[in-house]
Every structure is written in C-alpha cells, then in structure tokens.
Scaffold this motif. Structure first.
Motif, PDB file in Angstrom:
ATOM      1  N   ASP A   3       7.160 -93.791 -45.974  1.00  0.00           N
ATOM      2  CA  ASP A   3       7.682 -92.484 -45.618  1.00  0.00           C
ATOM      3  C   ASP A   3       8.231 -92.493 -44.198  1.00  0.00           C
ATOM      4  O   ASP A   3       7.696 -93.169 -43.325  1.00  0.00           O
ATOM      5  N   ILE A   4       9.291 -91.722 -43.999  1.00  0.00           N
ATOM      6  CA  ILE A   4       9.880 -91.519 -42.685  1.00  0.00           C
ATOM      7  C   ILE A   4       9.891 -90.018 -42.438  1.00  0.00           C
ATOM      8  O   ILE A   4      10.295 -89.249 -43.307  1.00  0.00           O
ATOM      9  N   SER A   5       9.459 -89.608 -41.266  1.00  0.00           N
ATOM     10  CA  SER A   5       9.433 -88.198 -40.899  1.00  0.00           C
ATOM     11  C   SER A   5       9.994 -88.069 -39.481  1.00  0.00           C
ATOM     12  O   SER A   5       9.455 -88.649 -38.548  1.00  0.00           O
ATOM     13  N   ILE A   6      11.067 -87.306 -39.346  1.00  0.00           N
ATOM     14  CA  ILE A   6      11.713 -87.114 -38.048  1.00  0.00           C
ATOM     15  C   ILE A   6      11.982 -85.625 -37.872  1.00  0.00           C
ATOM     16  O   ILE A   6      12.581 -84.991 -38.744  1.00  0.00           O
ATOM     17  N   MET A  71      13.300-100.555 -50.803  1.00  0.00           N
ATOM     18  CA  MET A  71      13.870 -99.959 -49.589  1.00  0.00           C
ATOM     19  C   MET A  71      12.837 -99.875 -48.471  1.00  0.00           C
ATOM     20  O   MET A  71      13.187 -99.864 -47.296  1.00  0.00           O
ATOM     21  N   GLY A  72      11.565 -99.839 -48.825  1.00  0.00           N
ATOM     22  CA  GLY A  72      10.498 -99.783 -47.830  1.00  0.00           C
ATOM     23  C   GLY A  72      10.520-100.968 -46.882  1.00  0.00           C
ATOM     24  O   GLY A  72      10.104-100.861 -45.729  1.00  0.00           O
ATOM     25  N   ALA A  73      11.033-102.086 -47.342  1.00  0.00           N
ATOM     26  CA  ALA A  73      11.127-103.269 -46.490  1.00  0.00           C
ATOM     27  C   ALA A  73      12.088-103.042 -45.323  1.00  0.00           C
ATOM     28  O   ALA A  73      11.998-103.720 -44.299  1.00  0.00           O
ATOM     29  N   PHE A  74      12.979-102.064 -45.454  1.00  0.00           N
ATOM     30  CA  PHE A  74      13.964-101.770 -44.414  1.00  0.00           C
ATOM     31  C   PHE A  74      13.621-100.495 -43.645  1.00  0.00           C
ATOM     32  O   PHE A  74      14.468 -99.935 -42.949  1.00  0.00           O
ATOM     33  N   ARG A  75      12.388-100.041 -43.747  1.00  0.00           N
ATOM     34  CA  ARG A  75      11.952 -98.779 -43.155  1.00  0.00           C
ATOM     35  C   ARG A  75      12.306 -98.685 -41.671  1.00  0.00           C
ATOM     36  O   ARG A  75      12.874 -97.697 -41.222  1.00  0.00           O
ATOM     37  N   SER A  76      11.972 -99.683 -40.887  1.00  0.00           N
ATOM     38  CA  SER A  76      12.201 -99.635 -39.440  1.00  0.00           C
ATOM     39  C   SER A  76      13.681 -99.473 -39.108  1.00  0.00           C
ATOM     40  O   SER A  76      14.055 -98.665 -38.248  1.00  0.00           O
ATOM     41  N   THR A  77      14.517-100.225 -39.775  1.00  0.00           N
ATOM     42  CA  THR A  77      15.956-100.163 -39.534  1.00  0.00           C
ATOM     43  C   THR A  77      16.507 -98.801 -39.934  1.00  0.00           C
ATOM     44  O   THR A  77      17.277 -98.183 -39.184  1.00  0.00           O
ATOM     45  N   ILE A  78      16.117 -98.321 -41.094  1.00  0.00           N
ATOM     46  CA  ILE A  78      16.581 -97.022 -41.576  1.00  0.00           C
ATOM     47  C   ILE A  78      16.121 -95.915 -40.635  1.00  0.00           C
ATOM     48  O   ILE A  78      16.908 -95.048 -40.243  1.00  0.00           O
ATOM     49  N   GLU A  79      14.862 -95.945 -40.241  1.00  0.00           N
ATOM     50  CA  GLU A  79      14.323 -94.915 -39.363  1.00  0.00           C
ATOM     51  C   GLU A  79      15.062 -94.889 -38.020  1.00  0.00           C
ATOM     52  O   GLU A  79      15.420 -93.819 -37.525  1.00  0.00           O
ATOM     53  N   ALA A  80      15.333 -96.040 -37.441  1.00  0.00           N
ATOM     54  CA  ALA A  80      16.041 -96.101 -36.159  1.00  0.00           C
ATOM     55  C   ALA A  80      17.458 -95.535 -36.279  1.00  0.00           C
ATOM     56  O   ALA A  80      17.898 -94.756 -35.424  1.00  0.00           O
ATOM     57  N   LYS A  81      18.172 -95.907 -37.335  1.00  0.00           N
ATOM     58  CA  LYS A  81      19.543 -95.413 -37.528  1.00  0.00           C
ATOM     59  C   LYS A  81      19.571 -93.902 -37.735  1.00  0.00           C
ATOM     60  O   LYS A  81      20.403 -93.196 -37.167  1.00  0.00           O
TER      61      LYS A  81
END
Length: 91
Positions: A3-6, A71-81
């Motif tokens: 999960d990503i929360s911003i 897609m969870g494997a790319f969580r950090s990249t997605i969250e930063a973008k």
C-alpha cells in the motif's frame, strides 16, 4: 499487497484542486495504463494489479494506492514518482 498512502496539503479552490488531481491521474494513466473515473470528489483508478483513490478535501488531497504482488516490487519507485507529482501539481 503493498500500500502507498500520500497526503498533500494544498491551498487551491475546488476547481483548481480537481484540475490538479486530473493532472496526477493523467500522469498515472499514461505511465501505468490506469483507467480513471470521478465519483464526486474522489478519483478512482485501477488496472490489473493496481487500484486506488485520490480524494480531494478542502485543504488536502489524499492518495491511496494498493499494489498487487507484481507491482508491489516497484513500490518505492512508484511512491517516489507519485509523491513528486503530487507536490508539483498541488503546490
């Protein structure tokens, strides 16, 4: 699942906040092939392995993304973008 929360504060009026949210949605749709739709002040988006919402409040925009296993494997990249995009459009 990842999960990503911003949450991004803003001082935009309702129309400007909606236009800013649409910019974020358009960027996400282009990069990740998402389908987006508005339900009141909530923008919902999804595709296989990704689903989420961007809810507009009077002074903040709250983004929630749920990523599937692949897609969870790319969580950090997605969250930063996405965080950078939110900062830019809601500033």
């Amino acid at each position: 699942m990842a999960d990503i929360s911003i949450t991004q504060q803003h001082q935009l009026g309702a129309d400007a906040a909606r236009a800013a949210a649409q910019k974020v949605a358009d960027k996400l749709a282009g990069e990740y092939g998402l389908q987006c739709r508005w339900e009141g002040d909530v923008l919902r988006f999804e595709r296989s392995g990704v689903e989420g919402t961007l809810a507009l409040g009077e002074s903040q925009a709250a983004l929630r993304i749920r990523l599937g296993m692949l897609m969870g494997a790319f969580r950090s990249t997605i969250e930063a973008k996405v965080a950078e995009s939110m900062r830019k459009v809601f500033a």
